[in-house]
Every structure is written in structure tokens, then in C-alpha cells.
Design a protein around this motif. Structure first.
Motif, short mmCIF file in Angstrom:
data_model
loop_
_atom_site.label_atom_id
_atom_site.label_comp_id
_atom_site.label_asym_id
_atom_site.label_seq_id
_atom_site.Cartn_x
_atom_site.Cartn_y
_atom_site.Cartn_z
N LYS A 34 0.83 -1.21 0.00
CA LYS A 34 0.00 0.00 0.00
C LYS A 34 0.86 1.26 0.00
O LYS A 34 0.54 2.24 -0.68
CB LYS A 34 -0.92 -0.01 1.22
CG LYS A 34 -2.01 -1.05 1.16
CD LYS A 34 -2.88 -1.01 2.42
CE LYS A 34 -4.01 -2.04 2.35
NZ LYS A 34 -4.83 -2.04 3.58
N ALA A 35 1.94 1.24 0.77
CA ALA A 35 2.85 2.39 0.80
C ALA A 35 3.47 2.63 -0.56
O ALA A 35 3.64 3.78 -1.00
CB ALA A 35 3.93 2.16 1.86
N LEU A 36 3.81 1.56 -1.25
CA LEU A 36 4.42 1.67 -2.57
C LEU A 36 3.42 2.20 -3.60
O LEU A 36 3.74 3.08 -4.40
CB LEU A 36 4.96 0.31 -3.01
CG LEU A 36 5.80 0.26 -4.29
CD1 LEU A 36 7.09 1.03 -4.11
CD2 LEU A 36 6.10 -1.19 -4.66
N ALA A 37 2.21 1.68 -3.57
CA ALA A 37 1.21 2.07 -4.55
C ALA A 37 0.73 3.51 -4.35
O ALA A 37 0.44 4.22 -5.31
CB ALA A 37 0.02 1.12 -4.49
N ALA A 38 0.67 3.95 -3.08
CA ALA A 38 0.12 5.29 -2.77
C ALA A 38 1.20 6.34 -2.53
O ALA A 38 0.86 7.48 -2.20
CB ALA A 38 -0.78 5.19 -1.54
N ASN A 39 2.48 5.94 -2.68
CA ASN A 39 3.58 6.86 -2.37
C ASN A 39 3.40 7.47 -0.98
O ASN A 39 3.44 8.68 -0.78
CB ASN A 39 3.66 7.98 -3.42
CG ASN A 39 4.17 7.49 -4.76
OD1 ASN A 39 4.97 6.56 -4.81
ND2 ASN A 39 3.70 8.09 -5.84
N ASP A 40 3.18 6.59 -0.01
CA ASP A 40 2.89 7.00 1.37
C ASP A 40 4.10 6.72 2.26
O ASP A 40 4.28 5.60 2.74
CB ASP A 40 1.68 6.23 1.88
CG ASP A 40 1.19 6.73 3.22
OD1 ASP A 40 1.95 7.46 3.89
OD2 ASP A 40 0.05 6.39 3.61
N PRO A 41 4.94 7.72 2.50
CA PRO A 41 6.15 7.49 3.31
C PRO A 41 5.83 7.17 4.77
O PRO A 41 6.59 6.45 5.43
CB PRO A 41 6.93 8.79 3.17
CG PRO A 41 5.91 9.82 2.81
CD PRO A 41 4.87 9.11 2.01
N GLY A 42 4.73 7.70 5.29
CA GLY A 42 4.37 7.42 6.68
C GLY A 42 4.04 5.95 6.89
O GLY A 42 4.49 5.33 7.86
N ARG A 43 3.27 5.38 5.97
CA ARG A 43 2.95 3.96 6.06
C ARG A 43 4.21 3.11 5.89
O ARG A 43 4.37 2.09 6.57
CB ARG A 43 1.93 3.60 4.98
CG ARG A 43 1.27 2.23 5.16
CD ARG A 43 0.37 1.93 3.98
NE ARG A 43 -0.77 2.80 3.89
CZ ARG A 43 -1.96 2.53 4.41
NH1 ARG A 43 -2.15 1.38 5.06
NH2 ARG A 43 -2.96 3.37 4.28
N ALA A 44 5.08 3.53 4.98
CA ALA A 44 6.33 2.79 4.78
C ALA A 44 7.20 2.82 6.03
O ALA A 44 7.81 1.80 6.40
CB ALA A 44 7.08 3.37 3.59
N ALA A 45 7.26 3.96 6.69
CA ALA A 45 8.06 4.07 7.91
C ALA A 45 7.51 3.16 9.01
O ALA A 45 8.27 2.57 9.79
CB ALA A 45 8.08 5.52 8.39
N ALA A 46 6.18 3.00 9.07
CA ALA A 46 5.58 2.12 10.06
C ALA A 46 5.98 0.67 9.83
O ALA A 46 6.19 -0.10 10.79
CB ALA A 46 4.06 2.27 10.03
N VAL A 47 6.08 0.27 8.56
CA VAL A 47 6.52 -1.10 8.24
C VAL A 47 7.96 -1.31 8.72
O VAL A 47 8.29 -2.35 9.29
CB VAL A 47 6.41 -1.36 6.73
CG1 VAL A 47 7.01 -2.71 6.37
CG2 VAL A 47 4.96 -1.30 6.28
N ILE A 48 8.80 -0.32 8.50
CA ILE A 48 10.19 -0.43 8.91
C ILE A 48 10.30 -0.56 10.43
O ILE A 48 11.09 -1.36 10.95
CB ILE A 48 10.99 0.78 8.40
CG1 ILE A 48 10.99 0.79 6.86
CG2 ILE A 48 12.41 0.77 8.94
CD1 ILE A 48 11.60 2.04 6.25
N GLU A 49 9.49 0.21 11.14
CA GLU A 49 9.53 0.15 12.60
C GLU A 49 9.00 -1.18 13.14
O GLU A 49 9.47 -1.67 14.17
CB GLU A 49 8.71 1.30 13.18
CG GLU A 49 9.32 2.68 12.92
CD GLU A 49 8.42 3.80 13.41
OE1 GLU A 49 7.35 3.49 13.97
OE2 GLU A 49 8.79 4.97 13.24
N SER A 50 8.04 -1.78 12.44
CA SER A 50 7.45 -3.03 12.92
C SER A 50 8.37 -4.23 12.75
O SER A 50 8.08 -5.31 13.27
CB SER A 50 6.13 -3.29 12.19
OG SER A 50 6.36 -3.60 10.81
N ASP A 51 9.47 -4.07 12.03
CA ASP A 51 10.35 -5.20 11.78
C ASP A 51 11.01 -5.70 13.05
O ASP A 51 11.34 -6.89 13.16
CB ASP A 51 11.43 -4.80 10.76
CG ASP A 51 12.25 -5.98 10.29
OD1 ASP A 51 11.65 -6.95 9.77
OD2 ASP A 51 13.48 -5.95 10.45
#
Length: 273
Positions: A34-51
């Protein structure tokens, strides 16, 4: 009896934690897409933190499985399950890492045009996500037959990645193409991560098959089995002559007349001696 019940409780707990890790990885993969498709850096950052939570689950399951092996000494199917859980968490953790890699590329590409034109990337993402969900499903249902069917999808993953790279190369060679080389690099990295996710999902399916049937599916596609069969099967009547006549057989060349005469003389000398 009490020891057997205790072992089953431990196995159920281990299986539950594996399913929790599957769910966490699945959420990370979905959010990365979803972050990739919507160009959403906030969502992408949340994925990185959840790792970090996924990594912690890997350590917890590793310790649980090793403790179970040391104290309860399971056998047969229970032993296969415990050993396989140690392998499965590695694949799950790597899929989580690839979701992080996709999220990092999403952050880097948030202001770069050109990704939307790559429909094959979206197809590869859907294929990888579906493969992962199918792998989790066959594990949850102990579906060895479904795991076997899923294990045959490796070629499709590679073909999708090849189509993406070919499309990028063709686009970059077109002077009217709006895709920039640095954007193309990010897209290729995303495709690489998606292919790895797909293949790791196939690994999970192979683990499920091993748990259920006690047979390993690893390295089955290298052609060794087919080669062994072809070497051991007898030739059909007339097959050798047909192959020789067509020039496609593997028959060794006949010795020349001079070589045959030399062999006869050698045999005669040994006989005289």
C-alpha cells in the motif's frame, strides 16, 4: 501420559507463535504494498519500525523450539514439525526484511514519477502476496497436497521479474520514455524483493509438505531425477538403430579398420604368450 500431554501443549504453543509471526509478516507485506502504490512514506516508515517485533518473534520461536528439542525429545511427525519450525522462521523473517526493503524504496520513490506505468510490478506484487497467503493457509490447515501444488510456482515468479526488467530496458531505450534511470533502478530492486518473497513463500510450502509427508521437496527441479530415470530405463526395440540413423544418438564412434586390426594382433600376441 502426563509427559505426552505436556509435549502436545508445547507443540500447540509453538504452532500458535508461528501463526502469530505469519500474521505479523503478512501485515507488513500488505502495508508495504500500500505504501508503494500510494507513495505514502508514513505507512512505509511504520513497516520499517514493525520489523523489530518480527525479529523478536523469530528469537522467541527459536528458543522455544530448541528448548522443546532438549527437554522433550520429540520423535516422528512431532520432531519434523519442531525442526521445520526452525527453518520456517528464517523464511518468515526474510520475508519481513523484504517488506522493509520495499518500504525503503517506497520512501525513496515518493516524489518520482514513472512507477505507475509498470503494471507488471503490481502483478508481481499480487502474485507474491497471494503466494504468501497460500503458504500460510496450507500451514494452518496442514494441507500437504496444497503445499505440493504451491511449490511448483517458482518459475512463474522468475518470469514475472524478467518481464519487468525487459519492460524497463525497452522503455529506457525509447527516447520518448519518461522513465528515469534512477527510478528504474528502484523499480528493479522492488521486483527483486517481490521475487524473493514469492520464493520464500514456496519454501514455507515445502516445509509444510515435509511435516505432513516426511519427504523433502528441495532441489527437486535440477533435472537429476529425470536424468537418473533416462539412464536406467531400457531402450525400446529399434530405438538405438533409429537414433543412430538420425544422427541424434549418443553412440560412440566405431573403431577404424586399422584400429580393429591392431586390437586383433594384440590379442594374438597375448594368447601366444
Amino acid at each position: 501420559m502426563q509427559q505426552a500431554n505436556y509435549l502436545q501443549q508445547l507443540l500447540v504453543t509453538l504452532r500458535t507463535r508461528l501463526l502469530v509471526m505469519c500474521a505479523s509478516v503478512g501485515i507488513a507485506l500488505e502495508e508495504a504494498g500500500k505504501a508503494l502504490a500510494a507513495n505514502d512514506p508514513g505507512r512505509a516508515a511504520a513497516v520499517i519500525e514493525s520489523d523489530a517485533a518480527i525479529d523478536a518473534l523469530e528469537n522467541e520461536i527459536d528458543e522455544m523450539a530448541l528448548r522443546l528439542l532438549a527437554r522433550s525429545q520429540p520423535v516422528a511427525g512431532d520432531l519434523r514439525f519442531v525442526v521445520t519450525s526452525l527453518r520456517m522462521v528464517v523464511d518468515l523473517e526474510r520475508i519481513g526484511d523484504e517488506a522493509v526493503s520495499i518500504s525503503e524504496q517506497a520512501i525513496l520513490m515518493q516524489n518520482m514519477p514513472g512507477f505507475s506505468m509498470m503494471s507488471h510490478v503490481r502483478e508481481l506484487y499480487e502474485g507474491a502476496r497471494e503466494a504468501f497467503e497460500s503458504a500460510v493457509r496450507v500451514f494452518r490447515d496442514n494441507d500437504a497436497q496444497g503445499a505440493l501444488a504451491l511449490s511448483r510456482g517458482d518459475d512463474e515468479a522468475v518470469q514475472n521479474e524478467v518481464r519487468i526488467i525487459q519492460g524497463i530496458m525497452e522503455c529506457l531505450s525509447d527516447p520518448h520514455c519518461s522513465l528515469k534511470p534512477h527510478v528504474a533502478m528502484h523499480i528493479i530492486l522492488v521486483a527483486r524483493s517481490l521475487t524473493r518473497i514469492w520464493r520464500r513463500s514456496i519454501n514455507i510450502a515445502e516445509h509444510v509438505y515435509f511435516i505432513g509427508r516426511g519427504e523433502s521437496l528441495k532441489h527437486r527441479g535440477d533435472g537429476r531425477e529425470e536424468a537418473a530415470v533416462s539412464l536406467t530405463e531400457p531402450l525400446q526395440p529399434g530405438a538405438y538403430e533409429r537414433a543412430a540413423a538420425s544422427g541424434s544418438g549418443n553412440k560412440a564412434p566405431d573403431a577404424s579398420a586399422g584400429e580393429k586390426q591392431q586390437l586383433r594382433r594384440s590379442k594374438e600376441r597375448h594368447t601366444d604368450n
